[in-house]
Structure formats: C-alpha cells, structure tokens
Design a protein around this motif. Structure first.
Motif, PDB file in Angstrom:
ATOM      1  N   VAL A   7       0.861  -1.174   0.000  1.00 36.25           N
ATOM      2  CA  VAL A   7       0.000   0.000   0.000  1.00 36.25           C
ATOM      3  C   VAL A   7       0.900   1.227   0.000  1.00 36.25           C
ATOM      4  CG1 VAL A   7      -1.809   1.266   1.200  1.00 36.25           C
ATOM      5  CG2 VAL A   7      -1.797  -1.232   1.253  1.00 36.25           C
ATOM      6  N   VAL A   8       0.853   2.005  -1.089  1.00 38.48           N
ATOM      7  CA  VAL A   8       1.705   3.178  -1.266  1.00 38.48           C
ATOM      8  C   VAL A   8       0.916   4.423  -0.877  1.00 38.48           C
ATOM      9  CG1 VAL A   8       2.963   4.586  -2.935  1.00 38.48           C
ATOM     10  CG2 VAL A   8       3.051   2.079  -3.080  1.00 38.48           C
ATOM     11  N   ILE A   9       1.479   5.222   0.039  1.00 41.83           N
ATOM     12  CA  ILE A   9       0.794   6.420   0.526  1.00 41.83           C
ATOM     13  C   ILE A   9       1.737   7.614   0.434  1.00 41.83           C
ATOM     14  CG2 ILE A   9      -0.545   7.418   2.416  1.00 41.83           C
ATOM     15  CD1 ILE A   9      -0.769   4.640   3.623  1.00 41.83           C
ATOM     16  N   GLU A  40       2.926  -4.830   3.123  1.00 44.61           N
ATOM     17  CA  GLU A  40       3.776  -3.728   3.538  1.00 44.61           C
ATOM     18  C   GLU A  40       3.054  -2.423   3.219  1.00 44.61           C
ATOM     19  OE1 GLU A  40       7.431  -3.345   1.378  1.00 44.61           O
ATOM     20  OE2 GLU A  40       6.440  -3.215  -0.583  1.00 44.61           O
ATOM     21  N   VAL A  41       3.306  -1.416   4.030  1.00 45.42           N
ATOM     22  CA  VAL A  41       2.767  -0.085   3.797  1.00 45.42           C
ATOM     23  C   VAL A  41       3.949   0.829   3.499  1.00 45.42           C
ATOM     24  CG1 VAL A  41       1.510   1.868   4.761  1.00 45.42           C
ATOM     25  CG2 VAL A  41       0.786  -0.467   5.297  1.00 45.42           C
ATOM     26  N   VAL A  42       4.014   1.351   2.279  1.00 44.64           N
ATOM     27  CA  VAL A  42       5.121   2.204   1.851  1.00 44.64           C
ATOM     28  C   VAL A  42       4.676   3.658   1.986  1.00 44.64           C
ATOM     29  CG1 VAL A  42       6.748   2.745   0.011  1.00 44.64           C
ATOM     30  CG2 VAL A  42       5.839   0.417   0.228  1.00 44.64           C
ATOM     31  N   ALA A  43       5.095   4.300   3.057  1.00 48.99           N
ATOM     32  CA  ALA A  43       4.775   5.708   3.293  1.00 48.99           C
ATOM     33  C   ALA A  43       5.881   6.565   2.694  1.00 48.99           C
ATOM     34  CB  ALA A  43       4.643   5.978   4.785  1.00 48.99           C
ATOM     35  N   VAL A  44       5.555   7.343   1.665  1.00 50.89           N
ATOM     36  CA  VAL A  44       6.542   8.170   0.971  1.00 50.89           C
ATOM     37  C   VAL A  44       6.434   9.589   1.508  1.00 50.89           C
ATOM     38  CG1 VAL A  44       7.397   8.980  -1.249  1.00 50.89           C
ATOM     39  CG2 VAL A  44       6.296   6.732  -1.079  1.00 50.89           C
ATOM     40  N   ASP A  45       7.417   9.984   2.307  1.00 47.83           N
ATOM     41  CA  ASP A  45       7.452  11.347   2.852  1.00 47.83           C
ATOM     42  C   ASP A  45       8.043  12.274   1.803  1.00 47.83           C
ATOM     43  OD1 ASP A  45       7.612  13.624   4.345  1.00 47.83           O
ATOM     44  OD2 ASP A  45       9.300  12.949   5.567  1.00 47.83           O
ATOM     45  N   VAL A  68       9.161   3.264   5.523  1.00 50.57           N
ATOM     46  CA  VAL A  68       9.242   4.705   5.307  1.00 50.57           C
ATOM     47  C   VAL A  68      10.258   5.008   4.210  1.00 50.57           C
ATOM     48  CG1 VAL A  68       9.754   6.946   6.330  1.00 50.57           C
ATOM     49  CG2 VAL A  68       8.607   5.183   7.693  1.00 50.57           C
ATOM     50  N   VAL A  69       9.808   5.694   3.184  1.00 51.27           N
ATOM     51  CA  VAL A  69      10.686   6.178   2.120  1.00 51.27           C
ATOM     52  C   VAL A  69      10.628   7.697   2.156  1.00 51.27           C
ATOM     53  CG1 VAL A  69      11.113   6.277  -0.362  1.00 51.27           C
ATOM     54  CG2 VAL A  69      10.303   4.151   0.678  1.00 51.27           C
ATOM     55  N   ARG A  70      11.765   8.323   2.411  1.00 50.11           N
ATOM     56  CA  ARG A  70      11.803   9.780   2.527  1.00 50.11           C
ATOM     57  C   ARG A  70      12.550  10.367   1.342  1.00 50.11           C
ATOM     58  NH1 ARG A  70      11.105  14.208   5.529  1.00 50.11           N
ATOM     59  NH2 ARG A  70      12.746  15.771   5.617  1.00 50.11           N
ATOM     60  N   LEU A  71      11.910  11.302   0.629  1.00 49.32           N
ATOM     61  CA  LEU A  71      12.552  12.009  -0.472  1.00 49.32           C
ATOM     62  C   LEU A  71      13.357  13.181   0.067  1.00 49.32           C
ATOM     63  CD1 LEU A  71       9.668  12.060  -3.121  1.00 49.32           C
ATOM     64  CD2 LEU A  71      11.281  10.233  -2.560  1.00 49.32           C
ATOM     65  N   ARG A  72      14.419  13.516  -0.624  1.00 53.44           N
ATOM     66  CA  ARG A  72      15.305  14.582  -0.139  1.00 53.44           C
ATOM     67  C   ARG A  72      14.662  15.956  -0.229  1.00 53.44           C
ATOM     68  NH1 ARG A  72      20.153  13.269   1.437  1.00 53.44           N
ATOM     69  NH2 ARG A  72      21.061  11.286   0.809  1.00 53.44           N
ATOM     70  N   ALA A  73      13.754  16.134  -1.145  1.00 53.46           N
ATOM     71  CA  ALA A  73      13.068  17.420  -1.314  1.00 53.46           C
ATOM     72  C   ALA A  73      11.670  17.152  -1.839  1.00 53.46           C
ATOM     73  CB  ALA A  73      13.838  18.332  -2.266  1.00 53.46           C
ATOM     74  N   ASN A  74      10.799  18.125  -1.673  1.00 49.55           N
ATOM     75  CA  ASN A  74       9.441  17.982  -2.170  1.00 49.55           C
ATOM     76  C   ASN A  74       9.457  17.872  -3.692  1.00 49.55           C
ATOM     77  OD1 ASN A  74       6.807  19.814  -3.159  1.00 49.55           O
ATOM     78  ND2 ASN A  74       6.387  18.229  -1.654  1.00 49.55           N
ATOM     79  N   ALA A  75       8.946  16.757  -4.202  1.00 47.63           N
ATOM     80  CA  ALA A  75       8.958  16.506  -5.640  1.00 47.63           C
ATOM     81  C   ALA A  75       7.567  16.550  -6.244  1.00 47.63           C
ATOM     82  CB  ALA A  75       9.595  15.140  -5.929  1.00 47.63           C
ATOM     83  N   GLY A  76       6.542  16.635  -5.421  1.00 45.81           N
ATOM     84  CA  GLY A  76       5.187  16.680  -5.937  1.00 45.81           C
ATOM     85  C   GLY A  76       4.452  15.371  -5.726  1.00 45.81           C
ATOM     86  N   HIS A  77       3.130  15.461  -5.747  1.00 49.73           N
ATOM     87  CA  HIS A  77       2.273  14.316  -5.438  1.00 49.73           C
ATOM     88  C   HIS A  77       2.500  13.147  -6.393  1.00 49.73           C
ATOM     89  CE1 HIS A  77      -1.702  12.172  -5.567  1.00 49.73           C
ATOM     90  NE2 HIS A  77      -1.504  12.208  -4.269  1.00 49.73           N
ATOM     91  N   GLN A  78       2.497  13.407  -7.700  1.00 48.79           N
ATOM     92  CA  GLN A  78       2.652  12.333  -8.674  1.00 48.79           C
ATOM     93  C   GLN A  78       4.046  11.702  -8.601  1.00 48.79           C
ATOM     94  OE1 GLN A  78       0.129  11.106 -10.707  1.00 48.79           O
ATOM     95  NE2 GLN A  78      -1.114  12.433  -9.410  1.00 48.79           N
ATOM     96  N   ALA A  79       5.064  12.517  -8.367  1.00 55.08           N
ATOM     97  CA  ALA A  79       6.420  11.976  -8.233  1.00 55.08           C
ATOM     98  C   ALA A  79       6.533  11.106  -6.986  1.00 55.08           C
ATOM     99  CB  ALA A  79       7.438  13.110  -8.180  1.00 55.08           C
ATOM    100  N   ALA A  80       5.883  11.503  -5.892  1.00 56.50           N
ATOM    101  CA  ALA A  80       5.911  10.704  -4.673  1.00 56.50           C
ATOM    102  C   ALA A  80       5.225   9.360  -4.890  1.00 56.50           C
ATOM    103  CB  ALA A  80       5.232  11.467  -3.533  1.00 56.50           C
TER     104      ALA A  80
END
Length: 372
Positions: A7-9, A40-45, A68-80
């Motif tokens: 489940v990707v969130i 698994e629940v993949v929470a993309v911060d 938990v997957v954390r992006l280095r910078a805000n990339a946008g909803h679709q990119a997340a």
C-alpha cells in the motif's frame, strides 16, 4: 519473501491526519489474512517540513509492516506516488492518499475483485463527491471529459489515484522512461484488463488540501501535453484558419481598392492585428509546452531523489530508527505528549531524539538515486 500486498501512501505535511490513518488502515490490512507473506505499507514522505517524519518513525517502531521512504526534497504528489510504486515489492500495489477521503476499507474489495476476476487494475470510482466543492466537481468533470475527447485515452471519470495494480502493471509503469508521470492516465493507457469498485468520497479527516488551484492547473497541463497531440493540431488549425482569413481580407482589400470603396478606419485594423496576434501567441505557447517537455526529457534528470528507505537501511544493518528529521524537527522533544495536543505542537509521543542523534542518523543515509 515479497509481500502479497503493498500500500503506497504519498505524504506531505500530514502530521495531523497520520494517527487517524493508522487507526483505520492497520485493522483493515491485518484482517485481510494474507498468510506468511503478508503486506507492507510504503509511506513516501515527500519532503515534509512538519513533524510527519517523526510521527512515521514512532509508528514504525510499533508497526513492523510500515516502510518509510523519505525524499530529499518535495517533488510533488505524482512523483511521490511514482517513488512508492518503484519501491513497492508486493504482488499487488494499492495507491491511496493519506487524507482518508478515499476509505481504506475499500482495499479489501479491490483485492478480492482482482483475485476473483483476474484483472490487473481495479479503480476506485467516486460515486458520491458531495464532500467536494461545486467548483471542484465541475472542473473535475470538464477535465476528464476533455482528456477523454482529445487523447482517446479510456480514462475513467471520477477515478483519481486510488487504485489497485498487479505486479505486471507496476513493472510496465516502472519501465516507462517518461518524466512528469500522471498515473491516473498512464495506467488506463496501458490497456490492461481492469474493473472498478464504487465508493463514497468522504471529507478530509484532518489537515489541509495539498492540491491548491495552481497545482491542479499544472496537473492538467501535464496530463494534456503528456497524452495528446491535439494541442499541436489545434495550433496547426489555428494557423491555417488565420492564413485563410488573411487571404480573404487581402482579396477584399484589393476589390475595395479597385472599386474605390475603401474606408479608412483604425477599428478593423486593431481587431485584425489583435486576433492574429492572439492566435500566434496561443500557437507559440502550445509549441513551447511540448518543446519544454522534450527539453526536460533530454536532460534526463530524475524526478525525485530518495534520501532514506527504512527497508533498505534495515537490510544494510543501519537499524530501524535511522529516519532523518527535517531541520524544523531537529530538537529534543518530550515524552508522552499527545499528537493532537495543539495546532502549534512540536512534540509527538515516543519521538525523543537529540540533535546530535539526528546528525548521526543523517550520516547513515543511503542517499539512493532512483527513477532515472
């Protein structure tokens, strides 16, 4: 062993709604009965600047299936979403927003339908959008109809980013080279067997919308230029129409001059110049959108950078608590304070960490680069 369900969130500044999301989502997933493989629940911060990373860290201590997957910078909803889909390991992958407008309980129906009917995609379709404003419902309807008309894509109206996809669908998406993906139109364009599950769209459980008008406009432009050549053809038709009109006006001017019926006037001149100029600007703007997309594609820059993945870090022995916090959260926080203590809070339960510990965690970041 890969999980049966992922489940990707995507999340951006969702500290208010996170506890409510966990309260509703975890019982649903625990009750499905997926056997030893589980889920698994993949929470993309998506580069949150509030305490979302700290809340995720606390929840992960108590919920082994949370990744938990954390992006280095805000990339946008679709990119997340793309980052989460890329990281997901399940045989089936569900994408859902964190705001609880799309009920997690529908995931059970989606998985059952996918298994029983053997389809690759199950879309969540909103049959009741009374929780949305009239403006949003109207513009969404016009948007979907426009996309369907000019692109020929079998996009399902009122189906957003709440969907279930098979592993074959996910692999096909991950193999696509394009950037600025809009998955709600890419998935139907693949043409995989699909079905729908209807549900009532609810009010946002907490927090504020992360899709203001400007972001909606950007999403619309990306969708249109990414799935249709119609704007380019429109520019061609406008150019041909303008040329034909110019020829007619020239013939009229010659005839009027020969018959001596010419009338000097600036109104017609201004109107003609303005209309031709408007057509030219429209054509240049449309061409510029496509040239800009080609330029971005040629640069080959990744849409997002992954700073941290708890599953990868655990496999490399970095331990379960290596999630780096944003600068705003790099303070020592107290114990046993409720998450919803106040709108201006800076503490969450269990998130006791010193600034030195955070700096040490940041040095352990994997700094992976994905989705090239």
């Amino acid at each position: 062993m890969s999980p049966v369900l992922s489940v990707v969130i995507p999340m951006f500044n969702e500290e208010d709604v996170l506890p409510l999301l966990v309260q509703r989502l975890r019982p649903v997933l625990d009750g499905i009965g997926l056997g030893d493989a589980g889920y698994e629940v993949v929470a993309v911060d998506d580069g949150s600047t509030d305490l979302t990373p700290a809340v995720l860290q606390r929840v992960r201590r108590e919920w082994d299936q949370l990744r938990v997957v954390r992006l280095r910078a805000n990339a946008g909803h679709q990119a997340a979403i793309s980052a989460g889909v890329k990281a997901a390991r399940g045989d089936y992958v569900v994408t859902i927003d964190a705001d609880l407008q799309d009920p997690p309980e529908v995931i059970v129906q989606m998985l059952t339908k996918a298994r029983d009917e053997g389809v690759d995609v199950v879309y969540g379709v909103r049959t009741d959008r009374s929780s949305d404003s009239v403006f949003k419902r109207t513009t969404a309807h016009v948007f979907y109809r426009t996309i369907q008309t000019i692109s020929g894509t079998a996009a399902i109206s009122d189906a957003g980013d709440f969907r279930l996809m098979s592993r074959a669908t996910v692999d096909a998406i991950n193999d696509l080279p394009e950037h600025n993906r809009v998955l709600r139109f890419i998935v139907p364009a693949l043409g995989f067997p699909s079905d729908v599950v209807a549900y009532r769209r609810e009010e946002r459980a907490a927090g504020s919308s992360k899709y203001p008008l400007l972001k909606m406009l950007k999403l619309s432009i990306d969708s249109i230029t990414g799935f249709s050549m119609a704007p380019l053809r429109l520019a061609t038709f406008l150019g041909l129409g303008g040329g034909a009109l110019a020829v007619l006006l020239a013939l009229y001017a010659i005839v009027a001059s020969l018959s001596g019926r010419t009338v000097a006037g600036w109104t017609s001149t201004v109107l003609i110049v303005a209309s031709v100029g408007a057509v030219q600007l429209i054509c240049l703007g449309l061409l510029g959108e496509y040239i800009g997309r080609m330029y971005t594609q040629m640069q080959g820059r990744p849409t997002y950078f992954v700073a941290y993945d708890s599953w990868t870090a655990a496999r490399k022995g970095h331990g379960p608590t290596d999630t780096p916090l944003p600068p705003e959260a790099r303070v020592s926080v107290g114990k046993h304070l409720p998450v919803a203590a106040s709108p201006d809070r800076r503490t969450v339960p269990g998130a006791t960490r010193s600034a030195a510990r955070v700096r040490g965690d940041e040095q352990a970041d994997t700094g992976q680069l994905l989705d090239r």
